[in-house]
Design a protein around this motif. Structure first.
Motif, PDB file in Angstrom:
ATOM      1  N   ASN A 229       4.308 -17.144  -8.434  1.00 34.18           N
ATOM      2  CA  ASN A 229       3.833 -15.931  -7.753  1.00 34.18           C
ATOM      3  C   ASN A 229       2.488 -16.122  -7.052  1.00 34.18           C
ATOM      4  OD1 ASN A 229       6.020 -14.313  -8.772  1.00 34.18           O
ATOM      5  ND2 ASN A 229       5.001 -14.376 -10.765  1.00 34.18           N
ATOM      6  N   GLY A 230       1.923 -17.234  -7.167  1.00 30.26           N
ATOM      7  CA  GLY A 230       0.638 -17.442  -6.539  1.00 30.26           C
ATOM      8  C   GLY A 230      -0.494 -16.896  -7.382  1.00 30.26           C
ATOM      9  N   LYS A 231      -1.655 -17.127  -6.813  1.00 25.13           N
ATOM     10  CA  LYS A 231      -2.815 -16.647  -7.564  1.00 25.13           C
ATOM     11  C   LYS A 231      -2.971 -15.136  -7.483  1.00 25.13           C
ATOM     12  CE  LYS A 231      -5.403 -20.993  -7.204  1.00 25.13           C
ATOM     13  NZ  LYS A 231      -6.669 -21.631  -6.779  1.00 25.13           N
ATOM     14  N   GLU A 232      -2.453 -14.451  -6.378  1.00 29.07           N
ATOM     15  CA  GLU A 232      -2.572 -12.994  -6.245  1.00 29.07           C
ATOM     16  C   GLU A 232      -1.205 -12.421  -5.915  1.00 29.07           C
ATOM     17  OE1 GLU A 232      -5.534 -12.080  -3.395  1.00 29.07           O
ATOM     18  OE2 GLU A 232      -7.186 -12.900  -4.595  1.00 29.07           O
ATOM     19  N   PRO A 233      -0.374 -12.092  -6.869  1.00 29.28           N
ATOM     20  CA  PRO A 233       0.990 -11.581  -6.612  1.00 29.28           C
ATOM     21  C   PRO A 233       1.028 -10.065  -6.391  1.00 29.28           C
ATOM     22  CG  PRO A 233       0.682 -11.963  -8.940  1.00 29.28           C
ATOM     23  CD  PRO A 233      -0.592 -12.420  -8.299  1.00 29.28           C
ATOM     24  N   LEU A 234      -0.030  -9.359  -6.555  1.00 30.66           N
ATOM     25  CA  LEU A 234      -0.001  -7.903  -6.489  1.00 30.66           C
ATOM     26  C   LEU A 234       0.320  -7.357  -5.109  1.00 30.66           C
ATOM     27  CD1 LEU A 234      -2.962  -6.927  -8.859  1.00 30.66           C
ATOM     28  CD2 LEU A 234      -0.519  -6.878  -9.314  1.00 30.66           C
ATOM     29  N   PRO A 235      -0.244  -7.841  -3.981  1.00 34.09           N
ATOM     30  CA  PRO A 235       0.097  -7.243  -2.671  1.00 34.09           C
ATOM     31  C   PRO A 235       1.575  -7.353  -2.337  1.00 34.09           C
ATOM     32  CG  PRO A 235      -1.911  -8.518  -2.514  1.00 34.09           C
ATOM     33  CD  PRO A 235      -1.348  -8.805  -3.874  1.00 34.09           C
ATOM     34  N   SER A 236       2.188  -8.517  -2.569  1.00 31.34           N
ATOM     35  CA  SER A 236       3.617  -8.657  -2.272  1.00 31.34           C
ATOM     36  C   SER A 236       4.453  -7.749  -3.164  1.00 31.34           C
ATOM     37  CB  SER A 236       4.044 -10.119  -2.466  1.00 31.34           C
ATOM     38  OG  SER A 236       3.786 -10.529  -3.800  1.00 31.34           O
ATOM     39  N   LEU A 237       4.011  -7.613  -4.402  1.00 25.56           N
ATOM     40  CA  LEU A 237       4.726  -6.714  -5.323  1.00 25.56           C
ATOM     41  C   LEU A 237       4.609  -5.280  -4.871  1.00 25.56           C
ATOM     42  CD1 LEU A 237       6.302  -6.377  -7.951  1.00 25.56           C
ATOM     43  CD2 LEU A 237       4.119  -6.260  -9.185  1.00 25.56           C
ATOM     44  N   GLN A 238       3.455  -4.874  -4.396  1.00 23.94           N
ATOM     45  CA  GLN A 238       3.254  -3.509  -3.911  1.00 23.94           C
ATOM     46  C   GLN A 238       4.119  -3.237  -2.687  1.00 23.94           C
ATOM     47  OE1 GLN A 238      -0.809  -2.636  -2.977  1.00 23.94           O
ATOM     48  NE2 GLN A 238      -0.381  -0.486  -2.431  1.00 23.94           N
ATOM     49  N   ALA A 239       4.174  -4.173  -1.770  1.00 24.62           N
ATOM     50  CA  ALA A 239       5.000  -3.988  -0.555  1.00 24.62           C
ATOM     51  C   ALA A 239       6.459  -3.857  -0.923  1.00 24.62           C
ATOM     52  CB  ALA A 239       4.771  -5.149   0.394  1.00 24.62           C
ATOM     53  N   ALA A 240       6.909  -4.668  -1.846  1.00 25.54           N
ATOM     54  CA  ALA A 240       8.315  -4.591  -2.268  1.00 25.54           C
ATOM     55  C   ALA A 240       8.623  -3.249  -2.904  1.00 25.54           C
ATOM     56  CB  ALA A 240       8.622  -5.724  -3.229  1.00 25.54           C
ATOM     57  N   ILE A 241       7.685  -2.745  -3.696  1.00 25.85           N
ATOM     58  CA  ILE A 241       7.896  -1.441  -4.349  1.00 25.85           C
ATOM     59  C   ILE A 241       7.944  -0.328  -3.327  1.00 25.85           C
ATOM     60  CG2 ILE A 241       6.836   0.224  -5.909  1.00 25.85           C
ATOM     61  CD1 ILE A 241       5.789  -2.137  -7.551  1.00 25.85           C
ATOM     62  N   GLU A 242       7.059  -0.360  -2.328  1.00 26.87           N
ATOM     63  CA  GLU A 242       7.051   0.682  -1.302  1.00 26.87           C
ATOM     64  C   GLU A 242       8.330   0.633  -0.475  1.00 26.87           C
ATOM     65  OE1 GLU A 242       3.537   0.052   0.890  1.00 26.87           O
ATOM     66  OE2 GLU A 242       2.182   0.920  -0.649  1.00 26.87           O
ATOM     67  N   GLU A 243       8.786  -0.546  -0.168  1.00 27.47           N
ATOM     68  CA  GLU A 243      10.020  -0.666   0.597  1.00 27.47           C
ATOM     69  C   GLU A 243      11.201  -0.122  -0.188  1.00 27.47           C
ATOM     70  OE1 GLU A 243      12.683  -4.149   2.867  1.00 27.47           O
ATOM     71  OE2 GLU A 243      10.841  -4.654   1.740  1.00 27.47           O
ATOM     72  N   SER A 244      11.248  -0.419  -1.450  1.00 28.09           N
ATOM     73  CA  SER A 244      12.350   0.086  -2.280  1.00 28.09           C
ATOM     74  C   SER A 244      12.290   1.605  -2.403  1.00 28.09           C
ATOM     75  CB  SER A 244      12.292  -0.565  -3.664  1.00 28.09           C
ATOM     76  OG  SER A 244      11.088  -0.212  -4.334  1.00 28.09           O
ATOM     77  N   ILE A 245      11.107   2.140  -2.399  1.00 33.06           N
ATOM     78  CA  ILE A 245      10.965   3.602  -2.496  1.00 33.06           C
ATOM     79  C   ILE A 245      11.501   4.256  -1.234  1.00 33.06           C
ATOM     80  CG2 ILE A 245       9.286   5.471  -2.593  1.00 33.06           C
ATOM     81  CD1 ILE A 245       7.613   3.779  -4.482  1.00 33.06           C
ATOM     82  N   GLN A 246      11.123   3.723  -0.086  1.00 31.45           N
ATOM     83  CA  GLN A 246      11.605   4.302   1.175  1.00 31.45           C
ATOM     84  C   GLN A 246      13.123   4.210   1.284  1.00 31.45           C
ATOM     85  OE1 GLN A 246       9.512   2.271   4.283  1.00 31.45           O
ATOM     86  NE2 GLN A 246       7.508   3.202   3.770  1.00 31.45           N
ATOM     87  N   LEU A 247      13.670   3.101   0.905  1.00 30.40           N
ATOM     88  CA  LEU A 247      15.110   2.937   0.970  1.00 30.40           C
ATOM     89  C   LEU A 247      15.810   3.897   0.007  1.00 30.40           C
ATOM     90  CD1 LEU A 247      17.542   1.384   2.098  1.00 30.40           C
ATOM     91  CD2 LEU A 247      17.173  -0.314   0.290  1.00 30.40           C
ATOM     92  N   ALA A 248      15.216   4.050  -1.154  1.00 34.42           N
ATOM     93  CA  ALA A 248      15.809   4.965  -2.136  1.00 34.42           C
ATOM     94  C   ALA A 248      15.758   6.387  -1.631  1.00 34.42           C
ATOM     95  CB  ALA A 248      15.088   4.841  -3.482  1.00 34.42           C
ATOM     96  N   ASN A 249      14.618   6.765  -0.995  1.00 34.03           N
ATOM     97  CA  ASN A 249      14.501   8.125  -0.470  1.00 34.03           C
ATOM     98  C   ASN A 249      15.530   8.399   0.620  1.00 34.03           C
ATOM     99  OD1 ASN A 249      12.444   8.800  -2.227  1.00 34.03           O
ATOM    100  ND2 ASN A 249      10.828   8.132  -0.808  1.00 34.03           N
TER     101      ASN A 249
END
Length: 871
Positions: A229-249
């Motif tokens: 996941n690299g040294k900083e995996p949080l931004p990619s994880l956040q983007a994935a979560i936001e994308e999944s939220i929009q798709l779910a909505n």
């Protein structure tokens, strides 16, 4: 064999296994070899025991748990006893306790009953010297320690730790030998720690290796995650979560909207279910009020206020406002019921407590007290008005008959007044029994809803005094009025009314009321007792004044003082009945009542004055009966006609009371007066002693003097109307037909002398038939008057002759038992004017005439001198 060991003290009193315990006592052994046994809580601790002296042993506790005795056994004294106990417990491993296992630092579990576990910072390390720390009582004062070590501290973990502070704080009373032993222990411990690190690792090699394996595993896992996941995996994880939220909505918008509505509905239902108590409370309040279950209303209202009193939810506030309105209506309803009389104290107290629980603005208990006082006052007035109206109705029904017959109403002795007294006494006792305990609870702060309420002791006292004074006023109007009734009815009414008053007074005494209202009721009882005494005496006075109507002049008894009618016995009967009624009804004092006839009291003075009034009224009755008559039929011209009256006719006239002459009534009244003075008055005085009343000495003496004066007046009246006419016949009889010759030969008594003797016999017979032994007084006075008249006639005669000497001798012979010294002097005056006898022949002639007269008049002389007693 020495005394057995006794353990009197230990330090410390509790600890885990291995605790160093200092044991103190007496006869703990004479040496180390003498100590052969030591048990602490049943565990053998002899191996660790160090004998210090016969009063001290130091040992370490064994694996004991719970409380137990310390038993010391010596060769010299045997097994000992203990007056103290040691408590052993198993110690838990703390966060700073040296251990070879991992200690989880999770949050400590909750402890019931609000207690919290000891935090790691509160952990107290054991004593570094291996000695037990002393208790708080033995600690050195902290202020002095601050003065001695201003920059130091007694805590082992502080940087400015000072050993002197620690020793003074924890071992100020520890002996020097123990401190030396502690220092050796500390040195050994330090040396053991230097060597103990390697030994610790050796003893716990498995646990240390396991911990190292875990650390290596953690390091490998961290490196693997960093590669993925690299040294900083949080931004990619956040983007994935936001994308999944929009798709779910976009996919589930409709479903989510329905879900939102369903969630809202579910939340509303959940809210209703969770706060069902609040939403149903208004209906529950109405239902409980209808059932009069006010305690449930108060409990529910208090609960809802505690839960939702500070809520910001509009819906909750709206429901609370509705509940507050219902509670305000309930307060007014309870307040009205609390003041509505009649009501029992328990129910009224219940309403007071409910109003206090509902935070009613005002002093509910004081309002109830005032309401009870007002009700008592109004009840007294209602009782009075009711019985007054009832009495007026009865008076109206009997008014015509009473007006026609002139009869007086029963008044204070009627059944209506008695019922009034009983009802008023019962009302006072019942209401004060409710008011006073309520007031006591109020002043004891048991019913005080307002802590800042003023002190109302004075107001309460004024209330009770006002109520009792109103009761006293009504009772005076009820009981102290006028009226007539029979003696039995008066006694019964008086006893019943006194019983009602005393029952009310006793009930007030049980309440422990102040003295002032009690004295008011006691005064009413005393006044009624005095009134009852006065009523009985007034009744006796009325009966005595009515004696003239009862006098029939019938002879009831013929005593030593003459013929007695019923008047003296009636006087004694009336007074004795009055005294008996007084003693029976009002003389005895009740509980805490004043004596009725105490020395110098007004009732005693009134009793004696009224008794004297009754006596003097009786004297007046006798005087009126004796001296004031219209049929005074005396023979004022000549008493010789009395000789024509036969003795049996006189006896018949005496026996017939309807034909009693005035002179006979006069003599009977004198006999009644003398009998009353000599017999009745002493009997009445004995009756006073018999009923334990003070004897009316002044009244008795005054009455005796009045009766004595009345007897004298009667005697003078009788002499005036009987003796004067008799004396008036002497001179006409002496000179009737011719002038007596002083030189004539005297061969018999002159006719006028026979007439005098016969008239005296007639008077004596009349007086003796009525007065008996007391008749001598009247005959004596008449004889004295006759002698006086004879002396006057002898003085007025032209020349005295022998006949005067014979007349004096015959008169002295006839009145031998009735001549006074004054009468003898009159006869001596007559003989002084008569010439003396010249020879013995004249003397013999006079003696012969006297003897012949004596023989001829033997019966008359015997009848005239039959009574020898002078009263």
């Amino acid at each position: 064999m020495g005394p057995p060991p006794v353990v009197t003290g230990i330090s410390p009193k509790e600890g885990p296994p291995g605790t160093r315990v200092t044991i103190r006592g007496e006869f703990l052994g004479t040496s180390v070899t003498d100590l052969i046994g030591l048990k602490i809580c049943g565990c053998d601790c002899l191996l660790s025991a160090e004998w210090k002296s016969k009063n001290k042993i130091v040992a370490r506790s064994g694996p004991c748990k719970g409380r137990g005795d310390i038993i010391v056994t010596t060769r010299s004294g045997g097994e000992g006893t203990s007056t103290v106990q040691f408590r052993g417990y198993h110690e838990s491993i703390g966060p700073v306790k040296e251990s070879a296992v991992w200690v989880e630092e999770a949050a400590p579990p909750a402890v019931p009953w609000g207690r919290r576990p000891m935090s790691p910072t509160a952990y107290t390390p054991p004593d570094p010297l291996g000695l037990s720390t002393e208790g708080d009582d033995c600690k050195f004062p902290e202020e002095e320690l601050n003065e001695l070590f201003p920059d130091g501290s007694g805590k082992l973990s502080d940087e400015n730790f000072h050993p002197g502070w620690y020793l003074l704080e924890h071992h100020s009373n520890t002996s020097y030998e123990d401190l030396k032993a502690g220092m050796v222990f500390l040195q050994r411990k330090v040396e053991g720690q230097k060597e103990g690190q390697l030994s610790f690792l050796k003893a716990n090699t498995g646990a240390v290796m396991d911990q190292l394996d875990r650390l290596v595993l953690l390091k490998n896992m961290y490196e693997e995650d960093q590669r993925k996941n690299g040294k900083e995996p949080l931004p990619s994880l956040q983007a994935a979560i936001e994308e999944s939220i929009q798709l779910a909505n976009s996919l589930f918008s409709e479903i989510l909207s329905r879900k939102e509505n369903a969630d809202k509905t579910r939340e509303a239902l959940s809210l209703l279910t969770r706060h069902k108590f609040l939403f149903q409370l208004p209906a529950s309040i109405d239902k409980n009020i209808r059932r009069k279950e006010y305690d449930l209303v108060v409990n529910d209202y208090t609960r809802v206020k505690n839960l939702f009193g500070n809520t910001d939810v509009k819906l909750f506030q709206k429901i609370l406002d509705e509940i507050d309105k219902k509670i305000e209506d309930l307060k007014q309803k309870l307040h009205t019921r609390m003041k509505t009389m009649p009501i029992n104290v328990q129910e009224q107290t219940k309403y007071i407590r409910l109003l206090i629980s509902l935070n009613w603005e005002g002093d509910a208990a004081w309002t109830a007290i005032v309401a009870r006082k007002d009700y008592l006052m109004s009840l007294m007035n209602k009782v009075k008005d009711h019985f007054k109206q009832k009495e007026e109705q009865e008076s109206t029904e009997k008014g015509r008959r009473k007006a026609r017959d002139g009869a007086e109403g029963e008044g204070a002795w009627g059944a209506v007044r008695a019922a009034w007294c009983g009802a008023a006494c019962g009302a006072l006792a019942a209401e004060l029994h409710a008011l006073w305990p309520l007031a006591k609870r109020y002043f004891a702060k048991d019913l005080a809803g307002d802590p800042a309420a003023p002190d109302r002791h004075a107001e309460l006292k004024e209330m009770i005094i006002a109520a009792v004074e109103l009761f006293a006023e009504h009772m005076r109007a009820c009981l102290l009025g006028n009226g007539t009734a029979s003696a039995e009815a008066m006694s019964a009414r008086l006893a019943a009314n006194l019983r009602h008053l005393r029952e009310a007074y006793d009930s007030l005494l049980k309440l422990d009321l102040p003295s002032q209202p009690l004295s008011i009721v006691e005064k009413v009882i005393f006044e009624y007792r005095v009134h009852g005494m006065a009523v009985f005496l007034q009744r006796a006075l009325r009966r005595v004044r009515a004696l003239p109507d009862l006098e029939t002049w019938k002879i009831e008894d013929f005593s030593d003082y003459g013929a007695i009618t019923q008047l003296p016995s009636l006087l004694e009967t009336y007074i004795t009945e009055a005294l008996s009624s007084i003693h029976k009804c009002v003389f005895t004092s009740g509980r805490r009542e004043s004596p009725l006839l105490s020395e110098g009291s007004e009732p005693l003075i009134a009793l004696q004055k009224q008794t004297q009034t009754i006596f003097l009224a009786y004297v007046t009755v006798l005087k009126d009966l004796a001296l004031h008559h219209d049929d005074q039929e005396f023979n004022n011209t000549s008493l010789s006609v009395a000789l024509d009256q036969r003795l049996d006719e006189s006896r018949a006239r005496l026996a017939d009371s309807r034909a009693r002459s005035w002179q006979q009534r006069l003599l009977i009244a004198a006999a009644n007066a003398q009998y009353t003075r000599r017999v009745v008055l002493p009997d009445i005085a004995a009756a006073f002693d018999r009923f334990t009343f003070p004897k009316p000495a002044l009244a008795l003496q005054t009455t005796k003097d009045a009766l004595s004066n009345l007897e004298t007046s009667i005697a003078e009246t009788y002499l005036e109307h009987k003796g004067d006419p008799l004396v008036g016949t002497i001179e006409p009889s002496m000179y009737m037909g011719r002038q007596p010759d002083p030189d004539a030969v005297v061969d018999d008594a002159r006719p006028y002398m026979y007439e005098i003797i016969n008239n005296l016999i007639a008077v004596h017979a009349e007086v003796d038939s009525v007065c008996g032994a007391a008749s001598s007084r009247y005959v004596r006075d008449i004889c004295e008057t006759v002698c006086e008249e004879l002396a006057r006639l002898a003085t007025c005669a032209p020349r005295a002759g022998r006949a005067w000497r014979l007349d004096c001798a015959l008169l002295r012979l006839a009145c031998a038992d009735h001549l006074t010294r004054k009468a003898e002097n009159y006869l001596a005056e007559v003989l002084a004017g008569v010439p003396p006898l010249e020879n013995e022949e004249d003397k013999k002639q006079i003696d012969t005439i006297v003897q012949g007269f004596k023989k001829k008049m033997e019966l008359q002389l015997a009848s005239l001198n039959c009574n020898m007693e002078i009263v």
